[in-house]
Each structure stands twice: as C-alpha cells, then as structure tokens.
Motif scaffolding. Structure first.
Motif, PDB file in Angstrom:
ATOM      1  N   GLN A 101       0.839  -1.188   0.000  1.00 29.58           N
ATOM      2  CA  GLN A 101       0.000   0.000   0.000  1.00 29.58           C
ATOM      3  C   GLN A 101       0.876   1.241   0.000  1.00 29.58           C
ATOM      4  OE1 GLN A 101      -2.909   0.160   3.175  1.00 29.58           O
ATOM      5  NE2 GLN A 101      -4.209   1.527   1.986  1.00 29.58           N
ATOM      6  N   PRO A 125       1.077   5.505   0.015  1.00 30.60           N
ATOM      7  CA  PRO A 125       0.279   6.588   0.619  1.00 30.60           C
ATOM      8  C   PRO A 125      -0.789   7.085  -0.337  1.00 30.60           C
ATOM      9  CG  PRO A 125       2.599   6.916   1.059  1.00 30.60           C
ATOM     10  CD  PRO A 125       2.522   5.772   0.095  1.00 30.60           C
ATOM     11  N   GLY A 126      -2.016   7.145   0.139  1.00 33.57           N
ATOM     12  CA  GLY A 126      -3.104   7.651  -0.659  1.00 33.57           C
ATOM     13  C   GLY A 126      -3.674   6.675  -1.664  1.00 33.57           C
ATOM     14  N   LYS A 127      -3.172   5.447  -1.650  1.00 34.46           N
ATOM     15  CA  LYS A 127      -3.648   4.451  -2.597  1.00 34.46           C
ATOM     16  C   LYS A 127      -4.242   3.256  -1.863  1.00 34.46           C
ATOM     17  CE  LYS A 127      -0.542   5.584  -6.419  1.00 34.46           C
ATOM     18  NZ  LYS A 127       0.409   5.046  -7.429  1.00 34.46           N
ATOM     19  N   GLU A 128      -5.022   2.467  -2.582  1.00 31.98           N
ATOM     20  CA  GLU A 128      -5.618   1.285  -1.999  1.00 31.98           C
ATOM     21  C   GLU A 128      -4.570   0.166  -1.866  1.00 31.98           C
ATOM     22  OE1 GLU A 128     -10.207   1.751  -3.649  1.00 31.98           O
ATOM     23  OE2 GLU A 128      -8.985   0.025  -4.202  1.00 31.98           O
TER      24      GLU A 128
END
Length: 126
Positions: free
Chosen positions: A39, A41-44
């Motif tokens: 994962q 940052p800011g992503k699934e």
C-alpha cells in the motif's frame, strides 16, 4: 493463532533488488496460504503475490510478473518475496497475510485473508 512478522524492507534505488521475508511465529493451519500486499500513501492496498501450500499454486499481479518471485523457505517457516528491477511505483508498505482455501488456489483479494503482519517499508528512489 497465526502471527506473521515481515522483515527485509529497506530503501533501494531504481533497478535494485530486495528480498522480503514473512515468518509465522504462531500455528500453521491446514490449507493455509500466504500472500503479499502493498500500500502506497493515498492508494488502496494492492495484492502482489500469493503462494498456496507447497507451491502448488502461485499468483502474481500483472504489474510484478517477471520481476517478483514468491517462495517458501521451509527450514524456518518463512515465505519470501524476491523483488528485482524495482521501480518507484513499487514503493509502499508491504504486508504479508494468511488466507485459507480447501482447494489449491489463492486470490489477491485482501478480503480473503484473515491474519496480517504489521508491514515493512520499501521506498524506491528514482
């Protein structure tokens, strides 16, 4: 109880290689398999690779095929993820997780996994 602990995360330059390890300090459950997720940052959370017991079946995300290899080290009950030709888009927190399936298969869907490690960081610099 399954207790997974990841190790091996480190900073690496583009094109470099890294080997992550996932060790189970708890019980081994019949039909259990291990998967690696990451994962950024800011992503699934994204599935990377999974390996069914004894290597009967392995599955890789298209984005890592040909570069990453998942394998089992039975001597110390670890599942390793060898990552070659790392790219900045491979950066993220890498988790290993345990799933169960009575059939020899594994899917890179995080909802199928019941136990997770704490993760290990892999920053890839350009």
């Amino acid at each position: 109880e399954v207790q997974l602990v990841e190790s091996g995360g480190a900073s690496v330059e583009t094109g470099g290689s890294l080997r992550l390890s996932c060790r189970n300090y708890g019980s081994t459950i019949e039909d259990m398999y291990i998967g690696w997720f990451r994962q950024a940052p800011g992503k699934e959370r994204e599935g990377v690779a999974c390996r069914y017991s004894g290597g009967i079946r392995t599955t890789y995300a298209d984005s890592v095929k040909g570069r990453f290899t998942i394998s089992t080290n039975s001597s110390d009950n670890t599942v390793e993820l060898l990552m070659n030709d790392l790219q900045p888009e491979d950066s993220g927190l890498y988790y290993c997780a345990a799933g169960i399936d009575s059939r020899p298969r594994c899917f890179l869907e995080w909802g199928r996994f019941f136990s997770w490690g704490q993760g290990t960081q892999v920053p890839v610099s350009a």
